[in-house]
Structure formats: structure tokens, C-alpha cells
Design an enzyme around this catalytic site. Sequence first.
Site, short mmCIF file in Angstrom:
data_model
loop_
_atom_site.label_atom_id
_atom_site.label_comp_id
_atom_site.label_asym_id
_atom_site.label_seq_id
_atom_site.Cartn_x
_atom_site.Cartn_y
_atom_site.Cartn_z
N ALA A 42 -11.22 30.31 20.00
CA ALA A 42 -10.65 31.46 20.70
C ALA A 42 -11.67 32.59 20.74
O ALA A 42 -11.35 33.70 21.16
CB ALA A 42 -9.36 31.93 20.01
N HIS A 43 -12.89 32.30 20.29
CA HIS A 43 -13.97 33.29 20.25
C HIS A 43 -15.10 32.77 21.13
O HIS A 43 -15.87 31.92 20.72
CB HIS A 43 -14.47 33.49 18.82
CG HIS A 43 -13.42 33.88 17.85
ND1 HIS A 43 -13.59 33.83 16.47
CD2 HIS A 43 -12.15 34.34 18.03
CE1 HIS A 43 -12.49 34.24 15.88
NE2 HIS A 43 -11.60 34.55 16.81
N VAL A 44 -15.18 33.29 22.35
CA VAL A 44 -16.13 32.77 23.33
C VAL A 44 -17.18 33.85 23.57
O VAL A 44 -16.86 34.93 24.06
CB VAL A 44 -15.41 32.39 24.65
CG1 VAL A 44 -16.33 31.56 25.53
CG2 VAL A 44 -14.14 31.59 24.34
#
Length: 692
Positions: free
Chosen positions: A625-627
Site C-alpha cells: 500500500a506504499h507505492v
Amino acid sequence: MPAFELTATQRLTLMALCRAIVPAAFAGEGQAGDGSLPQAVERRLGASDPAVRRRVALALTIVGHRGAGLVMTGRPRAFAALGHGGWDLVLGRYRDSAIPAARTIYQGLRRLVLSTYYGEPAALRGIGWLGPLHERRPALDWEGPLLGAERETEPVRRVPDESRRMSALPPVVRAPPREGTVPAGALASGSVVRAAVCVVGSGAGGAVVAARLAERGYDVVVVEEGSWWSPADFTEREAEMMPALYAGGGLQATADLSTIVLQGRAVGGSALVNWLVMLRTPDWVLDEWVRDHGAEGLSAAELAPVFDRIEAETRTRVVPDDAHSPANRALLEGARALGWRARPAAINVEGCVRAGTCGLGCRYDAKRGPATVYLPRALAAGARVITECRVDRIEVVSRGAAALKRLHCSTLDRTSGDVSGCLTIETPVMVLAAGAVGTPAILQRSALGGTAVGRYLRLHPTTAVVGAYDRVMYAAAGIPISAICDEFHRGEDGYGFWVECPPLYPAFAAAALPGWGGEHRLRMLGFERLSPLITLVRDGAERVRSSGDVRLDRGGRPVIRYALADTDRRALARGMRAAAEMHLAAGATEAFTLHERPHRVRTTAELSRLAEQDLRPNRFALYSAHVMGSCRLGTSARTSACTPDGAVRGVPGIYVADGSLLPTAPAVNPQETIMAVASVLAHRIADRHGAG
């Protein structure tokens, strides 16, 4: 656009897959047994991204073909004709195949069917899901208003079923102001909008930039591909909220489907659906950015007052000791028993009721972030927000310090997502904050930024170890992440892992839990006693290597590619062992990984088994969820798309202010980092381009 429909053969294959993967749907358990699951899957496909439709249709064609039956069973029979024994045989061979594409097909179809089934209300009644909090009274100690005052912790208790039907919470607390916001479709097709600054994207980066510049007197227009949703729109149901609020309807993944990539697609961006936690970028990471990438204005000393301001504006505070859910308390107790460092997390809330559904939008309007703090401030200062507007490409009309940029945009239908018209925006200053997938895609379609655009994608690759407990954990409720174990945070040379406790939503859990059929159903029936711990790795230890990238397909749509480096794979394995050890120390009867053939441990003596994990693509569940990092700043044009001050190379007046700008993975949940970097960048733009 014509309605999406599967062929007759594809429908037969889908029906057989549904019967094999979720036999309960056809046995009167959870659903009426009327075969409605395949229809629900097809409806979901019809509302999904066209690329997803094409991939699923192709997978159904391959699996259903008689030739595939011959390869998998030795008999040239269509999948639909094999029956339960044959279906299980074929699914097992796809699962265990040495061919990555076969495992991709298996995971894609399995996850789609399971997440669709467990998103249906009728299917949820049998697994202990309590339902949306706004439709009932709090039923658990870890639900209800977060008052902030500590109290003596009482034993876990359940409120009798009959009292759950009584509503004790208001459905909506308040709604953010929306004056100055307009859907793009409300403008005449072909319209031209002019502004001093155009901000593309309304998440943690875009909203902060818009607020800061508007308050400095700039005429700001914010362009957002998604919609503006009010708190009353958030139903707290996965099947309704995931398609509405997430990129790709929640089905976005890397090209090989080995990593699910979760990003928001709405006003507020990913911060609208994140799990609240606010963490400052560690000093040793900031030192690395300044030393190795030439980052300007991002030293620990320079960012300290920026973090102070962001935390004050977002009402960020540490979670009180008496407010943790059992799942988060297990993390704290497990770490404490092992002598490891763990601490309560800080979250950005005001008026939190601990519903647990932060990942589906906050119905109670308690989350203090882009949509509730910064965009209202921008609007109050005169900014405009155009929603349901996709930026297709940038045209540089003139050259020089005040070069005019023309954004060519498509207006989108709120319901279908189909293109309904076009719009042009003209501006001398542009800030790209469309996320680490959207921002490089816009630059690539515009042939701007150089060859480094899209490279060095960082994901903080994440997987879970699930603990099975002999007590109610119900990880779907409470503050999603209220604690963190950072004992192994720094690791070797600053690249380690940390452990958090995420929420456990039924449809998402169903897709993550391994297997199918009766065995999978048994796991779901134990839903309220399951609790996940996730290991997040700071990827990119092999610093000169680009582990992932974002590239365009022939239709101009972004494709995400990513592969774990060896050092990241080793860190992930160590993190999974640490999570399992914490579960056992906290009293779990069993801990198991999300491998398709799960590694199970019941005693500490069995932990050594986790050293043998197969971490190849689609052998286990991997998420992010960390792009970040796909347009990173730096001193070298070969390895960075932006200069050290955040400007896109080659064109004055275009900046990047989202996670894609970060030069490395920040080693913490990036929400606060992105807000702080965007704040610095906004003041830099204002100083550089004069008064608004």
C-alpha cells in the site's frame, strides 16, 4: 461502450471454478445455492478496469480449453466437464506449476472468486462478521469513541446479539465543505480552464501543495481522477467501497499478479483509505537522501518543524494504552515477552469511534487528512477542485521560466468510469501528485522527464503471518494500526523491516488466505479468532538496482512490474519469522504464512521451518500500500526523473509532490513523509514563481 459479457464457454468455466473454489455458495450455506456467485463475478468484471477484464477473460479461455485439460489431466476434456475431483486436481497443478504464468492464472481467478463471494452480505453471516458499525451498537470493548483518557483495561467481552441491532452511533458526524468543487462532466466538453497553478491529484501530496499555495494567494485548480465522496457514502462494506475508492477497483496488481498494489482513487487519494498511522521519516533515512541524492531542504533539522506543523494540523497523537484492539495488543505483548522494542503508534484522528473500517473510507469523518483538512483549506482560500477528470498528457506550449503547459484531460462518468468528454487546462506551473503509478504514466505519455521516469519503483513489500487464537480477536474492528514493532527497523546498512497489525476485512482476508474449497472455508469460519501481523520491508538495499518500474502498454495504460531483490527477500523471510514468534509469545495456538502451502508453527521449536520458505512470485501473498520512487529526485539524470529540488527534468515549472518523488523507500508508512515533502515543495514553488 457495450456492456461486458463473457462467452458461453467462459461462463461454463467460471461456474465450474466457483463450484470448486467456494462450494458453500452452491450448498445453501452462506448463499441460497442458486448459482448467483458466477453472476456476481461477471458483474464485478463489468465494472472493473478494461485491462482486468481482458486478463480474466483470457485466463478463463485458457483454463477452460480442452488442450489445457489434456496437459493437466492427461485427458482432452474441458474444465467444466471434470467434476469436483478433476477441478481440485487441475487447480492444484496450476498452483504448484513451475511455470510462473500458470501460477498467475491460478491466483488471479482464485482471488477474484473468493473476494467476490466474501464481499456478499449473505456469505458474511456465517463467519462471525458483525456488520457495519453505523447499523448497530458497539459489540466489543475495542469499538466505540476514542476518548483519549486511559482507563483500567477490562476483560474482553461480547455484547449479546440482540443488542447489536440497536443503533447507538450517528451515521455521519460532519462533512467537509465542497463549495468550489465541480465534476468535470458538469463542464461543457472541450472547455478550457486556466489557473496560475494546476495540481494533479488530491492525496497526501497534492492536497497539501494546493492548500499551501492557495493560502499564499495563488489561483489553484486541483484535478482529480476519482470522485468526491461524502461520509454518508461510505457504507463500510467491501463489495461497495473497494470498487469505488481503489485504483483498479481494488484489483490493481503487478503484471504477473504476484503483488497486489493498493492505491486510492478518489478525492483524498490513498490517504482516504489508509490505516491512519503517522510516522516521521527516520533521521538516518533523511541523512541518506541528503548525502546520496542531494535532496534540498529535507535534512532532519529542516524537516523537524515541518513535521511539527503537519502533526498539529492533522491532530496526530499517540494512541492511548487502553484503546488497542486485541490484535494490536498481541503485537505489543508478544514483542514485550521477547524483549523487543515496540510502541504505540500515532494516528491522525479527531472524534474516532474505532469502527475499524478506515480502509473503506471513514463514515464518521474522524480521519484528519487531505479530504478533511487540506482541501477544505484550499477551497476556503479560493482554490477549485475538478473531479472525475483524468489527465492524459501534457503539452508544453512555450519555453522559458514561465512556459505555458496545456493539460489534455478526459472527463469520466462517475458510475461507469467511461470517458464522457474532454477538458483542457492551461497553466504555467504544474504539480504532479497523481501517485507513483499515475505520475510516471502522465510523464511518459507526454515524453517528458527522461529515461529515469518510471524506474526505481519501491513498494515496502508486505506479507502477513496469521495467528490463530483460542479467544476472540475480531481484527475487523478497532483502530487498524495502533502499535508498531521496530526492533529490526534499521537492519543492515539501514535496510531492515518492521511489524504492524492491519485490519482483517472478510473479502480481503479470503483472497489472502491460501487454498480453496472446504479447507479454505474452515479458515474463514474461524475469522473472528484470526489476527494478522504484517512484515514491511524497506526495499532497495541493492541501491543501484531498479527492482520495479511503471511502463505504458500499447494503449497508453500503466503496467506495474516488480521483483523482490535477494536482500529484500531475505529481510522478508526474517520478518515473517519474527511475526510468527510474536504470535506464539502472545498466546496464539498456531501461526501460519500466506503460502499456498502454508508454513505452520505451533511451538518455538518449529520456527526454523520458516527458513525454508519459497518466496518466488505467486507462491505466497505479497502486498503493497506504499507505492513510491518512480519519479525520484536526485543528482543524476540517468537514475532520477527529478532534480534535487523536486522539479521534473527538462521543463521549467513542472514539479512532483507525491510518493514517486522519494529517492528511496522511507522505511516508515509514507503518509507523513509525503505531506512534509509536499509542504517544503509548496513553499519552494511560491518563492520561486513570485506572488500568487
